[in-house]
Design a protein around this motif. Structure first.
Motif, PDB file in Angstrom:
ATOM      1  N   GLN A   4      44.450 -39.848 143.019  1.00 21.86           N
ATOM      2  CA  GLN A   4      45.761 -39.855 143.632  1.00 21.86           C
ATOM      3  C   GLN A   4      46.202 -41.252 144.066  1.00 21.86           C
ATOM      4  OE1 GLN A   4      47.528 -37.011 143.563  1.00 21.86           O
ATOM      5  NE2 GLN A   4      45.754 -36.183 142.493  1.00 21.86           N
ATOM      6  N   SER A   5      45.363 -42.243 143.904  1.00 24.81           N
ATOM      7  CA  SER A   5      45.717 -43.590 144.334  1.00 24.81           C
ATOM      8  C   SER A   5      46.900 -44.122 143.530  1.00 24.81           C
ATOM      9  CB  SER A   5      44.529 -44.538 144.165  1.00 24.81           C
ATOM     10  OG  SER A   5      43.498 -44.205 145.071  1.00 24.81           O
ATOM     11  N   ARG A   6      47.711 -44.941 144.200  1.00 23.56           N
ATOM     12  CA  ARG A   6      48.848 -45.576 143.543  1.00 23.56           C
ATOM     13  C   ARG A   6      48.899 -47.038 143.960  1.00 23.56           C
ATOM     14  NH1 ARG A   6      54.266 -42.925 144.949  1.00 23.56           N
ATOM     15  NH2 ARG A   6      54.983 -43.690 142.942  1.00 23.56           N
ATOM     16  N   LEU A  35      50.746 -46.378 138.778  1.00 25.75           N
ATOM     17  CA  LEU A  35      51.390 -47.659 139.055  1.00 25.75           C
ATOM     18  C   LEU A  35      52.887 -47.438 139.217  1.00 25.75           C
ATOM     19  CD1 LEU A  35      51.272 -50.766 139.260  1.00 25.75           C
ATOM     20  CD2 LEU A  35      51.530 -50.844 136.761  1.00 25.75           C
ATOM     21  N   HIS A  36      53.406 -47.856 140.376  1.00 27.17           N
ATOM     22  CA  HIS A  36      54.846 -47.774 140.628  1.00 27.17           C
ATOM     23  C   HIS A  36      55.405 -49.189 140.607  1.00 27.17           C
ATOM     24  CE1 HIS A  36      58.640 -46.212 141.952  1.00 27.17           C
ATOM     25  NE2 HIS A  36      58.636 -46.928 143.072  1.00 27.17           N
ATOM     26  N   ILE A  37      56.299 -49.476 139.641  1.00 28.80           N
ATOM     27  CA  ILE A  37      56.903 -50.801 139.504  1.00 28.80           C
ATOM     28  C   ILE A  37      58.298 -50.751 140.102  1.00 28.80           C
ATOM     29  CG2 ILE A  37      57.530 -52.653 137.929  1.00 28.80           C
ATOM     30  CD1 ILE A  37      55.642 -51.445 135.865  1.00 28.80           C
ATOM     31  N   VAL A  38      58.558 -51.631 141.059  1.00 32.21           N
ATOM     32  CA  VAL A  38      59.856 -51.609 141.744  1.00 32.21           C
ATOM     33  C   VAL A  38      60.423 -53.020 141.827  1.00 32.21           C
ATOM     34  CG1 VAL A  38      58.716 -51.687 143.994  1.00 32.21           C
ATOM     35  CG2 VAL A  38      61.094 -50.923 143.839  1.00 32.21           C
ATOM     36  N   GLN A 107      55.836 -43.965 150.862  1.00 31.38           N
ATOM     37  CA  GLN A 107      55.039 -43.695 149.661  1.00 31.38           C
ATOM     38  C   GLN A 107      53.694 -44.412 149.797  1.00 31.38           C
ATOM     39  OE1 GLN A 107      57.320 -44.294 145.956  1.00 31.38           O
ATOM     40  NE2 GLN A 107      59.106 -44.705 147.219  1.00 31.38           N
ATOM     41  N   PRO A 108      52.700 -43.763 150.391  1.00 34.45           N
ATOM     42  CA  PRO A 108      51.400 -44.421 150.620  1.00 34.45           C
ATOM     43  C   PRO A 108      50.832 -45.031 149.344  1.00 34.45           C
ATOM     44  CG  PRO A 108      51.482 -42.284 151.708  1.00 34.45           C
ATOM     45  CD  PRO A 108      52.705 -42.369 150.842  1.00 34.45           C
ATOM     46  N   MET A 109      50.415 -46.289 149.453  1.00 34.87           N
ATOM     47  CA  MET A 109      49.876 -47.015 148.312  1.00 34.87           C
ATOM     48  C   MET A 109      48.475 -47.534 148.628  1.00 34.87           C
ATOM     49  SD  MET A 109      52.244 -47.105 145.895  1.00 34.87           S
ATOM     50  CE  MET A 109      53.952 -46.524 145.839  1.00 34.87           C
ATOM     51  N   ALA A 110      47.632 -47.605 147.586  1.00 38.87           N
ATOM     52  CA  ALA A 110      46.301 -48.181 147.762  1.00 38.87           C
ATOM     53  C   ALA A 110      46.390 -49.691 147.938  1.00 38.87           C
ATOM     54  CB  ALA A 110      45.410 -47.843 146.563  1.00 38.87           C
ATOM     55  N   GLU A 137      53.030 -58.811 157.653  1.00 39.47           N
ATOM     56  CA  GLU A 137      53.459 -57.466 158.043  1.00 39.47           C
ATOM     57  C   GLU A 137      53.018 -56.340 157.123  1.00 39.47           C
ATOM     58  OE1 GLU A 137      57.563 -57.207 159.394  1.00 39.47           O
ATOM     59  OE2 GLU A 137      57.720 -59.400 159.335  1.00 39.47           O
ATOM     60  N   CYS A 138      52.560 -56.642 155.922  1.00 41.29           N
ATOM     61  CA  CYS A 138      52.211 -55.575 154.977  1.00 41.29           C
ATOM     62  C   CYS A 138      51.041 -54.751 155.511  1.00 41.29           C
ATOM     63  CB  CYS A 138      51.861 -56.178 153.622  1.00 41.29           C
ATOM     64  SG  CYS A 138      51.538 -54.934 152.357  1.00 41.29           S
ATOM     65  N   PRO A 139      51.186 -53.427 155.614  1.00 41.71           N
ATOM     66  CA  PRO A 139      50.135 -52.596 156.206  1.00 41.71           C
ATOM     67  C   PRO A 139      49.026 -52.195 155.246  1.00 41.71           C
ATOM     68  CG  PRO A 139      52.026 -51.237 155.686  1.00 41.71           C
ATOM     69  CD  PRO A 139      52.410 -52.652 155.325  1.00 41.71           C
ATOM     70  N   VAL A 140      49.170 -52.510 153.957  1.00 39.82           N
ATOM     71  CA  VAL A 140      48.152 -52.140 152.964  1.00 39.82           C
ATOM     72  C   VAL A 140      47.596 -53.408 152.343  1.00 39.82           C
ATOM     73  CG1 VAL A 140      49.331 -49.950 152.491  1.00 39.82           C
ATOM     74  CG2 VAL A 140      49.793 -51.962 151.047  1.00 39.82           C
ATOM     75  N   PRO A 141      46.448 -53.323 151.661  1.00 42.73           N
ATOM     76  CA  PRO A 141      45.936 -54.510 150.959  1.00 42.73           C
ATOM     77  C   PRO A 141      47.020 -55.119 150.072  1.00 42.73           C
ATOM     78  CG  PRO A 141      44.280 -52.796 150.960  1.00 42.73           C
ATOM     79  CD  PRO A 141      45.516 -52.174 151.558  1.00 42.73           C
ATOM     80  N   LEU A 142      47.112 -56.440 150.104  1.00 44.29           N
ATOM     81  CA  LEU A 142      48.191 -57.156 149.450  1.00 44.29           C
ATOM     82  C   LEU A 142      47.611 -58.148 148.446  1.00 44.29           C
ATOM     83  CD1 LEU A 142      51.185 -58.001 149.258  1.00 44.29           C
ATOM     84  CD2 LEU A 142      50.826 -59.413 151.297  1.00 44.29           C
TER      85      LEU A 142
END
Length: 308
Positions: A4-6, A35-38, A107-110, A137-142
């Motif tokens: 389920q990781s994205r 993979l979500h490309i935005v 949208q929770p991301m890995a 400020e990014c709350p997830v690994p960057l």
């Protein structure tokens, strides 16, 4: 990483390809992640053009967004053929930082992946780049991608500071090593751990000395060095890092990490972010030194709490 990781790949509003596409696709494929490309579009000239009416401007914006959406779909098509589940999105927004943070909350991301945008020193003095804002400020690994030799990293380095005196970050080094070990396992890459320690950054007054020369000519420096070494070995051993992959190197952390990465063709350095007097920084050095001068990509791990 679970099925389920994205990963979220943030791309340029200018319809430009970059090594970040290849890195994101390779990581998603290896991790069996989506993979979500935005793209967060906003072109100042188009947004503020004064020679046409508002209806025409809106049609121009809609047309540009649609062209960008189709361009992203063209980039996604070969990735889907590799078996990666890819989704694309284009958002017209003047403040990409705010919108990125909203996306990550909804949208929770890995991890978030982005090409590092190299800014001049003068530019960084004039304003804070988006990349630095994200780092703070990014709350997830960057993952900032630059200087890519291999789409999938082959050599990974974890940079730690086990002697950090701020108790708020007691668990950050373990998080860095867990994240680095997970990445190394996914990529089948070699993992080394570096503690770049700089005794010159330690105030002599902390140890009861009036000047630095007295401190460094005493046994205090040796005792401190030994204590740092013991803390580093304990950290590495409890995270199952073999002795031959542990490196404790004396020197300025930014210079040590940069030289090591260059000498050993390191693909990726995993580091932790801490707050320092209200200014975002990485363990051991400044944002500018580590982001803009490293000869490889970086993967930044945030503390459990973003307050600081």
């Amino acid at each position: 990483m679970s099925e389920q990781s994205r990963f979220m790949l943030v791309v340029s509003p200018l319809m430009e390809n970059s090594p970040a596409f290849d890195r994101a696709a390779a990581l998603a494929k290896a991790a069996d992640a989506a993979l979500h490309i935005v793209a967060f579009d906003y072109l100042e000239g188009l947004a503020t053009a004064g020679l046409v009416n508002e209806q025409a401007l809106e049609q121009m914006r809609v047309g540009y967004v649609e062209r960008h959406r189709q361009w992203l779909e063209d980039q996604a098509r070969p990735l889907r053929k590799l078996g990666v589940h890819v989704t694309t999105e284009v958002v017209w927004v003047a403040n990409p930082l705010k919108e990125i943070l909203i996306h990550l909350k909804e949208q929770p991301m890995a991890a978030m992946i982005k090409a590092l945008e190299h800014e001049s020193a003068l530019s960084r003095l004039m304003f804070t780049p988006l990349d630095v804002h994200l780092l703070r400020e990014c709350p997830v690994p960057l993952h900032f991608v630059s200087h890519v030799l291999h789409a999938l990293p082959r050599r990974i380095v974890a940079a730690v500071d086990p002697f950090h005196r701020d108790g708020r970050y007691a668990g950050l080094n373990d998080r860095i090593l867990r994240e680095a070990a997970k990445l190394a396992s996914i990529c089948n890459a070699q993992l080394d751990v570096i503690y770049a320690h700089d005794l010159s950054s330690i105030g002599a007054a902390e140890f009861g000395f009036d000047n630095a020369s007295a401190f460094f000519s005493s046994n205090a420096a040796k005792k401190l060095f030994d204590a740092q070494g013991e803390a580093f070995r304990d950290l590495a051993e409890r995270n199952d890092i073999p002795a031959e992959n542990q490196h404790m190197i004396l020197g300025d952390p930014a210079k040590v990490l940069s030289s090591y990465a260059d000498a050993y063709d390191v693909d990726l350095i995993v580091m932790g972010r801490v707050a320092h007097r209200g200014i975002g920084r990485l363990v051991g050095s400044t944002v500018e030194h580590l982001l803009y001068k490293m000869p490889c990509s970086v993967w930044v791990v945030a503390p459990e709490s973003l307050e600081g």
